[in-house]
Design an enzyme around this catalytic site. Sequence first.
Site, mmCIF file in Angstrom:
data_model
loop_
_atom_site.group_PDB
_atom_site.id
_atom_site.type_symbol
_atom_site.label_atom_id
_atom_site.label_comp_id
_atom_site.label_asym_id
_atom_site.label_seq_id
_atom_site.Cartn_x
_atom_site.Cartn_y
_atom_site.Cartn_z
ATOM 1 N N GLU A 56 0.218 -38.261 -22.320
ATOM 2 C CA GLU A 56 1.465 -37.745 -23.016
ATOM 3 C C GLU A 56 2.358 -38.638 -23.472
ATOM 4 O O GLU A 56 3.483 -38.842 -23.287
ATOM 5 C CB GLU A 56 1.994 -36.884 -22.187
ATOM 6 C CG GLU A 56 1.422 -35.653 -21.705
ATOM 7 C CD GLU A 56 2.299 -34.543 -20.861
ATOM 8 O OE1 GLU A 56 3.223 -34.829 -20.374
ATOM 9 O OE2 GLU A 56 1.845 -33.170 -21.146
ATOM 10 N N GLU A 105 -4.525 -29.677 -20.128
ATOM 11 C CA GLU A 105 -3.714 -29.250 -19.025
ATOM 12 C C GLU A 105 -3.189 -27.712 -19.496
ATOM 13 O O GLU A 105 -2.310 -27.505 -20.028
ATOM 14 C CB GLU A 105 -2.361 -30.062 -18.774
ATOM 15 C CG GLU A 105 -2.851 -31.417 -18.060
ATOM 16 C CD GLU A 105 -1.620 -32.254 -17.869
ATOM 17 O OE1 GLU A 105 -0.349 -31.751 -17.667
ATOM 18 O OE2 GLU A 105 -1.649 -33.478 -17.719
#
Length: 844
Positions: free
Chosen positions: A193, A262
Site C-alpha cells: 500500500e 485484501e
Amino acid sequence: MGTTAGMRRAGTVRPPPLQLVHLWILLLLPAPATAAVTYDHKAVVINGQRRILISGSIHYPRSVPEMWPDLIQKAKDGGLDVIQTYVFWNGHEPTPGNYYFEERYDLVRFLKLVKAAGLYVHLRIGPYVCAEWNFGGFPVWLKYVPGIRFRTDNEPFKAAMEKFTEKIVHMMKAEKLFEWQGGPIILAQIENEFGPLEYNGGAPARAYANWAAKMAVGLNTGVPWVMCKQDDAPDPVINSCNGFYCDYFTPNQPYKPTMWTEAWTGWFTAFGGTVPHRPVEDLAFSVARFIQKGGSFVNYYMYHGGTNFGRTAGGPFIATSYDYDAPIDEYGLLRQPKWGHLRDLHRAIKLCEPALISGDPARISLGNHQEAHVFNSTEGSCAAFLANYDSNSYAKVEFDGVHYDLPPWSISVLPDCKNAVFNTARVSFQTTLMKMTSAGAYEWTSFSEESTSLDSGSFTTTGLLEQVNMTRDSTDYLWYSTYVDIGQDEEFLMNGKYPSLTAMSAGHSLHVFVNGNLTGTVYGGVENPKLTYTGTAKLRAGSNKISILSVAVGLPNVGEHFETWNAGVLGPVVLDGLNEGQRDLTWQNWTYTVGLKGEALELHSLSGSSSVEWADVYPNQPLTWYKALFSAPPGDDPLALDMGSMGKGQVWINGLSIGRHWPGYKAHGSCSSSCSYAGEYNENKCQSNCGEPSQRWYHVPRSWLNPTGRNLMVVFEEWGGDPVGITMVRRTVGSVCADISEWQPSNWRIEDPGRAEAPRRPKARLGCSPGQKISAIRFASFGTPQGFCGNFSQGSCHAHRSYDALKMNCVGRERCTVGVAADVFGGDPCPGIMKKLAVEAICG
Ligand code: GAL
C-alpha cells in the site's frame, strides 16, 4: 479448488511447456526459462492454465506450528486455492545479521505444510507489512542505521530492504519453494500500500516505488510480483486492490489481471476499541461483485487472524487478539456461518470457472438496481451472476425467460446460466455461538515490583529522553525519576493545598509515583497516543522523589514516516502551586531505568521465578508479579485465560508470552443489538463489546502446556486487579441456531443437477461439535420470530408445536434436520403470511 491444483503439481519438478500464446508475457517477466506462472489480462496463468484463485491470509507467527496443519486443512476444506502471508522481518532478524527462522517464525515449515496440503502461496515479502504488527514489520534497529529514512529514495533504507528481500528469495529458491521448482509459491509481493504515501511523497517516493519494483523483479523469482494499492506499479508488476469492496477496481494496464489482495473479512480490535463484525452475506456479496466484474484472484484478509503473541502487536494499542472476525476464529475453530457460507460461494464460483476464464462478461440490465453479468466460453460454457444492488427490497428479475427472486443486496450465481446454485444473502449454514467454560482457577503468590528504587542499570542525565531510543523496544517499560526539593516555608505545607504535577507524554501510557505512592495512571488511545497527566503531588519538606513509569503499547505500524514517531515523557513536566508559582522540572536531572526489575530477573521463566521469594497475594496492588503452578486441563478444546478481574500487563505460560492483557481498557464506540447485512459495510457498522473490556480472553496455545506435569503461569500487573479471579477457560460450541424462511431454498446443494429456480421445502440443519449432543432447545418458533442467534424472541405469529417438533427431532442427538413447513409444527399459525423458523439449540 485446492485438490485439482495439488494433483496438477503432484510431486513433479519439471520444465513447463512453453506455449506460444503466452510467449509475450514470458518476455515481460524476466523469470527463469522454466517459469510456470505468468499472467494475462484475465487471470494468473499456472502451467498454461488461467485460474480463478481463492486465497486467504494466515500469518504464520500469529498461531503456533502445532496449529498450522489444521488451519491449512480448514482453509482447503473452505475452498481456498492459495494461502497468503506476509514475511515478518522483525521476527526474522531481531538483531542485524542474526536471523531467526524457528518455532512460530519457521517460514519454510509453514510453506511446506501449505504445499503438502496441495495449496499455493502468495508470499508478501514487503518487507513493510503494516498488518497491525509491531513497527509494521521493521526491526527497531533499522531506525538507528545512520542517515536512514524509511520507504523513500534513501540509500541505507534501500540497501537494508534489498538485503532482506534477497535473503528471503534466496531461501525460497534454496528450499525449492517457487512453483517452477515444484514448490507452492505462485505470487510474491513487494512493498505494501505505498501508493497513497507516494502521492504525498513526491519525486523521491516515486523513485523509491520504481526502484522497489525493479529490485524485486531483478531477483528472478519466476513468479509475478504484486504491489497492492499502487496504481502506478511499473510493468511487469501487477497492481492490486485492498478494501471492503473492490468491484470498482481496474488494473493499470489492459494486459494485467484484476486482483484483490485484501478482501477484509472483518476488522482488527484495538485496546479501548470495539470488536468489529462483518456479516458474511455482505462479504460474499462483495466477492461475487468482484468476480462478476471479471476479477480472478480474491484473498480474504484475514482467513485466520490469530493472536499477537508477546509484544508483536502494533498500533499503538492494537489488542492481543487478532481474531478479525475471520472465517477461522482466533482459536482455530470454524466461525459459522461465515466459513460455511463462503465455502458454498467458492464451490459456486468454481463451477463457473470455465466460463469465467474465457472472456469478458456481457452486462445486461435487469431493472433499476438489478443486472446480470454473463460469461460465455468458446467451448460453450455459460455462467451468469444476477445482482440486486437495492439494499432495501427484494427483486423479481427475469433472465433468459426464467424468473429469479433476489434478496436485497445480493447476487445469485448460475454456473450454467440456468440454475441459481447460490445466493450471497441466503445462508444455509447454522450459526454457531461459542462459549467459554471454566477449566480451573489458581493459587497465586506475589512479588512486588518496587516503585521507587533504581537498580544498577540506571543512569542520570539532564532533560527528558525519547523512550524507543532508550529501550530499543526491548521492553514496554521506561522509568523516569527526578528529585524535587521543597523548602520548609512552602505555603502548601501549612494550608494543605498541594501543588499539582503536570507531565506531557508522547505516549502511550504512564503511572506517576510521588515518594513511592502511585498518584495516577493515564493512557492514550488508538486515535491519539499522546497524553497529559495532571494530578496532586503530596510533597513534603526536603527531598521528594517523582517517578514516572512510561509504558509503550506496541509501536506504530502505519502512517507517513511512522518510524520517526516518538514515545515517552518528552515534557514539559511542571509543578504548579509552589511559592515561586511554577517550577519546570523538564530540564533537571532525570534518572532512567530501562525495563522492570522483574524483567531483569526473568521472573516469567522457570529459573527466574524460583530466584526470588514470593509472598501472599493482596488484591489491587499496582506493579505486582503473580505466579501460579497448574496442571493442564484435559482434552483438546482450545484454551484461554479469562483476565476479566485484572487491569493491564503481560502474561506468560511456561516462559512464553501470550501477550499484553488490558481488560481494564473498556471499549468505546457505538454498538447496536441488530446489524443488517444489507448496505455498504465499514468497520464501524456492526460493533460489539461497548462498555465491556475490548479483550477479556487471551488465547493459550495447547502446545505451550505440559499435559502431564506442572505448568508455570506468571502475570505482571500494572494497575491492580485480583489474580484470584483469573481462570483458564475452554472454548467450545455453546449453541447452534438456524433461521430459515419457509420458502428459502436453503437445502439447495450445488451438487444437485438440473434444478430450477422454484421454491422447495427448506430444512433447518443443526449440529454440535463431535462428542457433543444437543441437550436442550433454548428457543424455537415457526411463525414470525425476531432477533438473532442468542437473542431470538417470538413474534405475533407462532406455531405452538414449534418447541415440541424441535425437541422430538433434535434433543439427545449430535445433529438433526427439521423441515421448515407448517405441517411439521402442527398446522399453519397465520395463513397468508410469510413465516420462518428460528431455533437455538444448546450443545452440551
Ligand atoms: C491494510 C494493510 C494490512 C492491514 C489492513 C488492516 O491497509 O495492507 O496490512 O493493516 O489494512 O487490517
